[in-house]
Design an enzyme around this catalytic site. Structure first.
Site, mmCIF file in Angstrom:
data_model
loop_
_atom_site.group_PDB
_atom_site.id
_atom_site.type_symbol
_atom_site.label_atom_id
_atom_site.label_comp_id
_atom_site.label_asym_id
_atom_site.label_seq_id
_atom_site.Cartn_x
_atom_site.Cartn_y
_atom_site.Cartn_z
ATOM 1 N N ASP A 144 0.809 -1.130 0.315
ATOM 2 C CA ASP A 144 -0.197 -0.023 -0.139
ATOM 3 C C ASP A 144 0.992 0.909 0.029
ATOM 4 O O ASP A 144 1.551 1.396 0.227
ATOM 5 C CB ASP A 144 -0.755 0.130 1.117
ATOM 6 C CG ASP A 144 -1.398 -1.345 1.686
ATOM 7 O OD1 ASP A 144 -0.545 -2.269 1.361
ATOM 8 O OD2 ASP A 144 -2.914 -1.804 2.828
ATOM 9 N N GLU A 202 -4.125 2.471 -2.384
ATOM 10 C CA GLU A 202 -5.678 2.492 -1.924
ATOM 11 C C GLU A 202 -5.130 3.657 -0.775
ATOM 12 O O GLU A 202 -6.107 4.482 -0.591
ATOM 13 C CB GLU A 202 -6.734 1.709 -1.652
ATOM 14 C CG GLU A 202 -5.849 1.620 0.034
ATOM 15 C CD GLU A 202 -7.074 0.768 1.319
ATOM 16 O OE1 GLU A 202 -8.173 0.449 0.772
ATOM 17 O OE2 GLU A 202 -6.138 0.744 2.151
ATOM 18 N N HIS A 209 -10.329 1.798 0.680
ATOM 19 C CA HIS A 209 -10.074 3.197 0.932
ATOM 20 C C HIS A 209 -10.429 3.413 -0.177
ATOM 21 O O HIS A 209 -10.014 4.775 -0.557
ATOM 22 C CB HIS A 209 -9.104 4.080 1.484
ATOM 23 C CG HIS A 209 -9.412 3.698 3.081
ATOM 24 N ND1 HIS A 209 -10.147 4.468 3.558
ATOM 25 C CD2 HIS A 209 -8.131 3.157 3.993
ATOM 26 C CE1 HIS A 209 -9.106 4.542 4.795
ATOM 27 N NE2 HIS A 209 -8.802 3.337 5.011
ATOM 28 N N HIS A 236 -7.389 -8.212 0.286
ATOM 29 C CA HIS A 236 -6.641 -6.590 1.392
ATOM 30 C C HIS A 236 -8.123 -6.732 2.678
ATOM 31 O O HIS A 236 -8.829 -6.911 2.395
ATOM 32 C CB HIS A 236 -7.132 -5.790 0.642
ATOM 33 C CG HIS A 236 -7.367 -4.647 1.497
ATOM 34 N ND1 HIS A 236 -5.756 -3.789 1.362
ATOM 35 C CD2 HIS A 236 -8.000 -3.438 1.663
ATOM 36 C CE1 HIS A 236 -6.276 -2.897 1.734
ATOM 37 N NE2 HIS A 236 -7.473 -2.364 2.411
ATOM 38 N N HIS A 267 -0.505 -2.502 6.668
ATOM 39 C CA HIS A 267 0.908 -1.537 6.173
ATOM 40 C C HIS A 267 2.230 -2.201 7.255
ATOM 41 O O HIS A 267 2.975 -1.304 7.405
ATOM 42 C CB HIS A 267 0.411 -0.278 6.650
ATOM 43 C CG HIS A 267 -0.653 0.430 5.881
ATOM 44 N ND1 HIS A 267 -1.107 2.104 6.107
ATOM 45 C CD2 HIS A 267 -0.903 0.269 4.985
ATOM 46 C CE1 HIS A 267 -1.689 2.348 5.625
ATOM 47 N NE2 HIS A 267 -2.240 1.084 4.730
HETATM 48 FE FE FE2 Z 1 -6.786 -0.508 3.791
#
Ligand code: FE2
Length: 274
Positions: free
Chosen positions: A8, A39, A68, A153, A180
């Site tokens: 990401d 995203e 997102h 995700h 993340h």
């Molecule tokens: Fe996310």
């Protein structure tokens, strides 16, 4: 075939790192196919069409997303015209855009990319496992697809691990995005699918999941929201996973993390070093 998946992108720091470094990675490491999760690329929330284009121009063959995806409203429009742009396949019928795409790699291989979203600690969506079954049946590995890359995700490690075994032998790679933070469980599952619970982010790790740490910390301490979250602007780490693919079977033969720059320790796959 040589694949790279980059985690990401968070804000400008992550974006700049990808735009500056991906072109030379593609050329110098002879990457055949690159997928990037975008995203959080626009100020940490969503993605604009200009940013999407910049990531494609840098060398991304497909851009995946997640919860997102539509934070920037323009994505509701460009999702339908940008064929490299994917949103989760288990969104309700009628959602703009596509949850999968079949793309041609630099070596001529046909690569199916599927994007799904988990349901544990996330919004309620259609069953991601049923969505994977449907997408893999429509374009099976070894038949219409020479490689299959899945971005799952999701928040929960358990759901991502289960998904890995669910597609083992039917996909080249399934990895997690969204938390993340890169996990160190990258490996090849028993039937040949490369797997990692979370690939991490391309962003500044001196942060709280890519955001300036002051506001998240304040909310943990006081429970009172103040400023909005803004992406941390320090040096970004490019975090991804590299996979070597057997051109006959489409299954993984080697897998290793890629981390470049920023706060994390650097690592380059040994099979990238000639
Ligand atoms: Fe996310």
């Amino acid at each position: 075939m040589r694949l790279l998946f980059l985690g990401d992108i968070v804000g400008r720091a992550g974006r700049n790192a990808v735009v500056e470094q991906l072109p030379s990675l593609v050329a110098d490491r002879r990457l055949d196919f690159v997928v990037v999760n975008g995203e959080n690329a626009a100020g940490g929330f969503g993605i604009t069409e200009d940013i999407h284009q910049a990531i494609v121009d840098a060398g991304a063959d497909a851009i995946t997303t997640g919860n997102h995806v539509f934070d920037q409203r323009e994505a509701l429009v460009f999702a339908d015209r940008q064929e490299r742009f994917l949103r989760p396949a288990n969104y309700p019928a009628g959602t703009p855009g596509s949850g999968s795409g079949l793309f041609t790699a630099r070596n001529g291989a046909r690569v199916l990319v599927v994007n799904v979203m988990g349901r544990i600690f996330m919004e309620s969506l259609d069953d991601p496992f049923a969505a994977l079954d449907r997408e893999l049946a429509a374009c099976p590995l070894g038949e219409q697809a020479d490689a299959v890359v899945i971005d799952f995700h999701a928040e929960a490690s358990s759901e991502k691990q289960a998904a890995g075994y669910f597609v083992d032998g039917r996909a080249t790679l399934l990895l997690g995005t969204h938390t993340h933070v890169p996990t160190s469980d990258h490996r090849i599952l028993p039937a040949g699918t490369a797997y990692q619970t979370d690939v991490g982010m391309c962003g500044d790790y001196e942060s709280v999941i890519g955001m300036d740490k002051e506001e998240p910390l304040r909310r943990f301490l006081t429970r009172v929201p103040g400023e909005r979250f803004s992406p941390s602007r320090g040096p970004a780490t490019l975090s991804g996973l590299a996979v070597e693919v057997d051109d006959n079977t489409g299954l993984a033969t080697a897998v290793a993390p890629v981390r470049l720059g920023g706060a994390l320790s650097e690592t380059i796959p040994s099979f990238w070093v000639d």
